[in-house]
Scaffold this motif. Sequence first.
Motif, PDB file in Angstrom:
ATOM      1  N   ILE A   1      -5.479 -18.195  -2.030  1.00  0.00           N
ATOM      2  CA  ILE A   1      -4.572 -18.412  -3.146  1.00  0.00           C
ATOM      3  C   ILE A   1      -5.172 -19.417  -4.131  1.00  0.00           C
ATOM      4  CG2 ILE A   1      -3.166 -20.300  -2.190  1.00  0.00           C
ATOM      5  CD1 ILE A   1      -1.870 -17.076  -3.753  1.00  0.00           C
TER       6      ILE A   1
ATOM      7  N   LEU B   1      -7.304 -17.531  -6.485  1.00  0.00           N
ATOM      8  CA  LEU B   1      -6.479 -16.831  -7.471  1.00  0.00           C
ATOM      9  C   LEU B   1      -6.038 -17.799  -8.570  1.00  0.00           C
ATOM     10  CD1 LEU B   1      -4.041 -14.092  -6.778  1.00  0.00           C
ATOM     11  CD2 LEU B   1      -3.037 -16.061  -7.837  1.00  0.00           C
TER      12      LEU B   1
ATOM     13  N   LEU C   1      -0.657  -4.539 -10.968  1.00  0.00           N
ATOM     14  CA  LEU C   1       0.380  -3.752 -10.308  1.00  0.00           C
ATOM     15  C   LEU C   1      -0.216  -2.462  -9.757  1.00  0.00           C
ATOM     16  CD1 LEU C   1       3.523  -4.228 -12.478  1.00  0.00           C
ATOM     17  CD2 LEU C   1       2.464  -5.652 -10.780  1.00  0.00           C
TER      18      LEU C   1
ATOM     19  N   VAL D   1      -2.077  -3.248  -6.580  1.00  0.00           N
ATOM     20  CA  VAL D   1      -1.195  -3.532  -5.439  1.00  0.00           C
ATOM     21  C   VAL D   1      -0.506  -2.247  -4.997  1.00  0.00           C
ATOM     22  CG1 VAL D   1       0.818  -4.816  -4.662  1.00  0.00           C
ATOM     23  CG2 VAL D   1      -0.841  -5.903  -6.121  1.00  0.00           C
TER      24      VAL D   1
ATOM     25  N   LEU E   1      -4.329  -3.096  -2.372  1.00  0.00           N
ATOM     26  CA  LEU E   1      -5.475  -3.877  -2.860  1.00  0.00           C
ATOM     27  C   LEU E   1      -6.726  -3.526  -2.055  1.00  0.00           C
ATOM     28  CD1 LEU E   1      -4.324  -7.543  -3.584  1.00  0.00           C
ATOM     29  CD2 LEU E   1      -5.500  -5.993  -5.131  1.00  0.00           C
TER      30      LEU E   1
ATOM     31  N   VAL F   1       8.979  -1.475 -18.623  1.00  0.00           N
ATOM     32  CA  VAL F   1      10.038  -1.944 -17.726  1.00  0.00           C
ATOM     33  C   VAL F   1      10.233  -0.957 -16.589  1.00  0.00           C
ATOM     34  CG1 VAL F   1      12.497  -2.432 -17.546  1.00  0.00           C
ATOM     35  CG2 VAL F   1      11.209  -3.271 -19.499  1.00  0.00           C
TER      36      VAL F   1
ATOM     37  N   PHE G   1       7.414  -1.293 -14.133  1.00  0.00           N
ATOM     38  CA  PHE G   1       7.562  -2.483 -13.293  1.00  0.00           C
ATOM     39  C   PHE G   1       8.665  -2.262 -12.259  1.00  0.00           C
ATOM     40  CE2 PHE G   1       5.866  -5.209 -16.947  1.00  0.00           C
ATOM     41  CZ  PHE G   1       4.633  -5.317 -16.348  1.00  0.00           C
TER      42      PHE G   1
ATOM     43  N   PHE H   1       7.543  -0.121  -9.558  1.00  0.00           N
ATOM     44  CA  PHE H   1       6.649  -0.876  -8.692  1.00  0.00           C
ATOM     45  C   PHE H   1       7.430  -1.650  -7.630  1.00  0.00           C
ATOM     46  CE2 PHE H   1       4.831  -5.064  -7.894  1.00  0.00           C
ATOM     47  CZ  PHE H   1       3.650  -4.700  -7.284  1.00  0.00           C
ATOM     48  N   ILE H   2       8.482  -2.347  -8.078  1.00  0.00           N
ATOM     49  CA  ILE H   2       9.246  -3.151  -7.117  1.00  0.00           C
ATOM     50  C   ILE H   2       9.959  -2.237  -6.117  1.00  0.00           C
ATOM     51  CG2 ILE H   2      11.218  -4.730  -6.911  1.00  0.00           C
ATOM     52  CD1 ILE H   2      10.149  -6.291  -9.139  1.00  0.00           C
TER      53      ILE H   2
ATOM     54  N   LEU I   1       4.241 -16.377  -8.972  1.00  0.00           N
ATOM     55  CA  LEU I   1       3.948 -16.325 -10.408  1.00  0.00           C
ATOM     56  C   LEU I   1       5.140 -15.715 -11.127  1.00  0.00           C
ATOM     57  CD1 LEU I   1       0.208 -15.228 -10.359  1.00  0.00           C
ATOM     58  CD2 LEU I   1       1.156 -17.498 -10.653  1.00  0.00           C
TER      59      LEU I   1
ATOM     60  N   TYR J   1      -0.828 -10.888  -2.347  1.00  0.00           N
ATOM     61  CA  TYR J   1       0.143  -9.840  -2.626  1.00  0.00           C
ATOM     62  C   TYR J   1       1.421 -10.439  -3.181  1.00  0.00           C
ATOM     63  CZ  TYR J   1      -2.137  -5.787  -0.565  1.00  0.00           C
ATOM     64  OH  TYR J   1      -2.971  -4.737  -0.320  1.00  0.00           O
TER      65      TYR J   1
ATOM     66  N   ALA K   1       1.823 -13.253  -4.729  1.00  0.00           N
ATOM     67  CA  ALA K   1       1.583 -13.737  -6.090  1.00  0.00           C
ATOM     68  C   ALA K   1       1.623 -12.576  -7.086  1.00  0.00           C
ATOM     69  CB  ALA K   1       0.257 -14.477  -6.167  1.00  0.00           C
ATOM     70  N   LEU K   2       1.020 -11.455  -6.717  1.00  0.00           N
ATOM     71  CA  LEU K   2       0.949 -10.336  -7.668  1.00  0.00           C
ATOM     72  C   LEU K   2       2.300  -9.651  -7.835  1.00  0.00           C
ATOM     73  CD1 LEU K   2      -2.517  -8.818  -6.818  1.00  0.00           C
ATOM     74  CD2 LEU K   2      -1.885 -10.230  -8.741  1.00  0.00           C
ATOM     75  N   VAL K   3       3.074  -9.531  -6.732  1.00  0.00           N
ATOM     76  CA  VAL K   3       4.397  -8.913  -6.850  1.00  0.00           C
ATOM     77  C   VAL K   3       5.285  -9.770  -7.735  1.00  0.00           C
ATOM     78  CG1 VAL K   3       6.474  -8.261  -5.597  1.00  0.00           C
ATOM     79  CG2 VAL K   3       4.249  -7.695  -4.660  1.00  0.00           C
TER      80      VAL K   3
ATOM     81  N   LEU L   1       4.254 -11.746  -9.971  1.00  0.00           N
ATOM     82  CA  LEU L   1       3.705 -11.599 -11.325  1.00  0.00           C
ATOM     83  C   LEU L   1       4.392 -10.438 -12.034  1.00  0.00           C
ATOM     84  CD1 LEU L   1       1.041 -12.691 -12.921  1.00  0.00           C
ATOM     85  CD2 LEU L   1       0.187 -10.444 -12.390  1.00  0.00           C
ATOM     86  N   ALA L   2       4.634  -9.360 -11.282  1.00  0.00           N
ATOM     87  CA  ALA L   2       5.338  -8.203 -11.853  1.00  0.00           C
ATOM     88  C   ALA L   2       6.716  -8.624 -12.329  1.00  0.00           C
ATOM     89  CB  ALA L   2       5.463  -7.097 -10.813  1.00  0.00           C
ATOM     90  N   LEU L   3       7.356  -9.502 -11.575  1.00  0.00           N
ATOM     91  CA  LEU L   3       8.693  -9.959 -11.952  1.00  0.00           C
ATOM     92  C   LEU L   3       8.665 -10.665 -13.311  1.00  0.00           C
ATOM     93  CD1 LEU L   3      11.641 -10.424 -11.121  1.00  0.00           C
ATOM     94  CD2 LEU L   3      10.882 -12.587 -10.165  1.00  0.00           C
TER      95      LEU L   3
ATOM     96  N   GLY M   1       6.555 -10.211 -15.593  1.00  0.00           N
ATOM     97  CA  GLY M   1       6.290  -9.162 -16.582  1.00  0.00           C
ATOM     98  C   GLY M   1       7.562  -8.413 -16.941  1.00  0.00           C
ATOM     99  N   ILE M   2       8.357  -8.047 -15.926  1.00  0.00           N
ATOM    100  CA  ILE M   2       9.578  -7.285 -16.185  1.00  0.00           C
ATOM    101  C   ILE M   2      10.516  -8.077 -17.069  1.00  0.00           C
ATOM    102  CG2 ILE M   2      11.730  -6.412 -15.195  1.00  0.00           C
ATOM    103  CD1 ILE M   2      10.361  -5.575 -12.834  1.00  0.00           C
TER     104      ILE M   2
ATOM    105  N   ILE N   1       4.021 -14.549 -17.965  1.00  0.00           N
ATOM    106  CA  ILE N   1       2.990 -15.034 -17.074  1.00  0.00           C
ATOM    107  C   ILE N   1       2.479 -16.401 -17.485  1.00  0.00           C
ATOM    108  CG2 ILE N   1       0.675 -14.519 -16.229  1.00  0.00           C
ATOM    109  CD1 ILE N   1       1.625 -11.544 -16.901  1.00  0.00           C
TER     110      ILE N   1
END
Lengths: 293, 326
Positions: A101, A104, A233, A236, A240, A271, A274, A277-278, B59, B114, B116-118, B120-122, B124-125, B245
């Motif tokens: 981390i 990152l 996204l 992931v 990855l 949107v 995203f 994705f979730i 993030l 993972y 952090a990236l998920v 990150l999507a939040l 973004g949304i 972000i």
Amino acid sequence: MQAFLEIFDIYLLEAVINGILLGGVLALLALGLNLIFGVIDVTWICYAELVMIGMYGMYFLVSTYHVPYWAAAPLCILLVAGVGALLHLVVIQPLLSAPPINQLLATGGVLFFLQSLATVCFGIDFRNLGIQLPVLGVGEMNFSYARLLAFGAALVGISAVYVFMNRTYTGTAIRAIAQDRHIMPLMGVDARRIYIITSAIGGGLAGLASCLLVLQYDVHPFVGLSFGPITFLICVLGGLGNFFGGFVAAFVFAEIISLGGLFSDLEWGYVLAFGFFILMMFIRPGGLLARRS
Amino acid sequence: MEGPTTRSMAGWAVGALVLIALPFVWSDPYPLHIMIQILIWSFAYTSWSIMGRFGLVSLGHGGFMGVGAYVTALLWNHLGITPWIGIPVSLVCAGVLALVVAYPCFRFRITGHYFALVTLALSGIVLQVITASRDLTGGSLGFSPKMMPADSIFALQFRDKTTWYLIALAMWAVGLLIWRKVDRSMDRYALEAVSEDEDAAAAVGVNVTVEKLKITVISALMTAFAGALYCQYQLFITPDTVSGISVSLQMVFAAVVGGVYVALGPTVGAVITILLAETLRIGFGTKAVGWDNLIYGVLLVLFIVFLPKGILGSTLDWLRLRRRRG
């Protein structure tokens, strides 16, 4: 009613095809990111900023120094490949044994750095190459050559990496390191060298993407934010480090954005993507193609 | 950890009194404005590190902050609902959002990169939703809560900076109290065990998912609250200043620079980052655009490489080492 349906279908088909064309470039970016993640186990949060550097490179080579586009493109790919290798040497290498981390977050620092470097050097003006490629009309649908070229070149780039990874000794070593980074050095593979080569390839893919994107979008310091998040996204979603998963996910995402944008604003397309994705994180947490455990 | 001695209690009391008395003795609007900014952002950074210290690097906090700010302001402008109700509603929204995103993450063992990236999507949304619903939110041009003609407790609008200073100070102090509460709880030990090894923690009876959810929701609520108060103070928000972000990274940056593992670390981070930005802005004017982030970026990399415990964390470590030797 009949006429309405026909027009609607034409637009729908156009959006579907444009989605596929967009997917090509996204797949290229996802491949670069996946390669670096799979081999070095690092996520470059600043990956899209490398694309931004490349786009500025193209802009200055073509507009200011009047280098023809076809000659500027390879120079630009080399430039960004060099930036990628440098990023690894300066930032990632000292952190290789730190928690992932931290790596990152350090690349997050590089993201700030590159964005503001561009702001300081070039200002926040939107710039474009001024190359207007013709539009291809098929029936009543229109496709810009810029997108077709981007799609074709992206596929060529992806195939080239595939051949390199499967047909050369270095490529084999890269894949081997991705499988087990502790054993391979014992087999006589120089991990340091492989990491630098991988970072350069990852950078090179970003460079190729930048040459293609500069034909479609204006360059500005924050341009990376428009496709950076989406690339993460995709990676992931595909899992990855899973090259094929990333490829598939890129097209899924591109279609959602393109079709979502057809019915409403482009932002709502994002949107939707995203949100999808979730949702997928609930259903397939290991990525689209992961086996259920 | 030793209990509070009389000396340290006295130290805290004096510090608190000085901070409370400050605006009555010295009430220049500009330094006061900077202090308020520092306090509000310190609270936001503290709320990030309350979970960040356990290796839960999110993030998505830009998203929670955006929800806090925009929900409160939208309810006020479009439905005339007072922030006294709007802020709790926005906190509930942020909490639900945190649960929706974090539950699957924790349930399915999405950690580290993972996670952090998920998240990150939040970010973004939330950013895209705010920008896209421009009929309601004004899009990227920004949004102002409707102003009342005079100071109003009902609308939570005050022109007087001293009032805001005291509100921000109280909020910041509550943030530190929450930190202390977490720091002294069993949850802290559970979460530290989880951050070392989830399987081992689960094996000794820690409910990994519940522990992580608790801390994430606390952190999200605090961040949304910071967003709401920021909006009430500034009376102007844009999607880019409260969500997205860059805001998430800004939180991470300040927390890491100050020190994630100590209570006052994020505050030190806020002081450093805000003073740096202001100094550059005053020193160089419009030529300074970009320079502050340029310096942040370099510092962030340097800190993570050489001083991962942050300025305050490393200083405290050094002092402790000296005391033990001396």
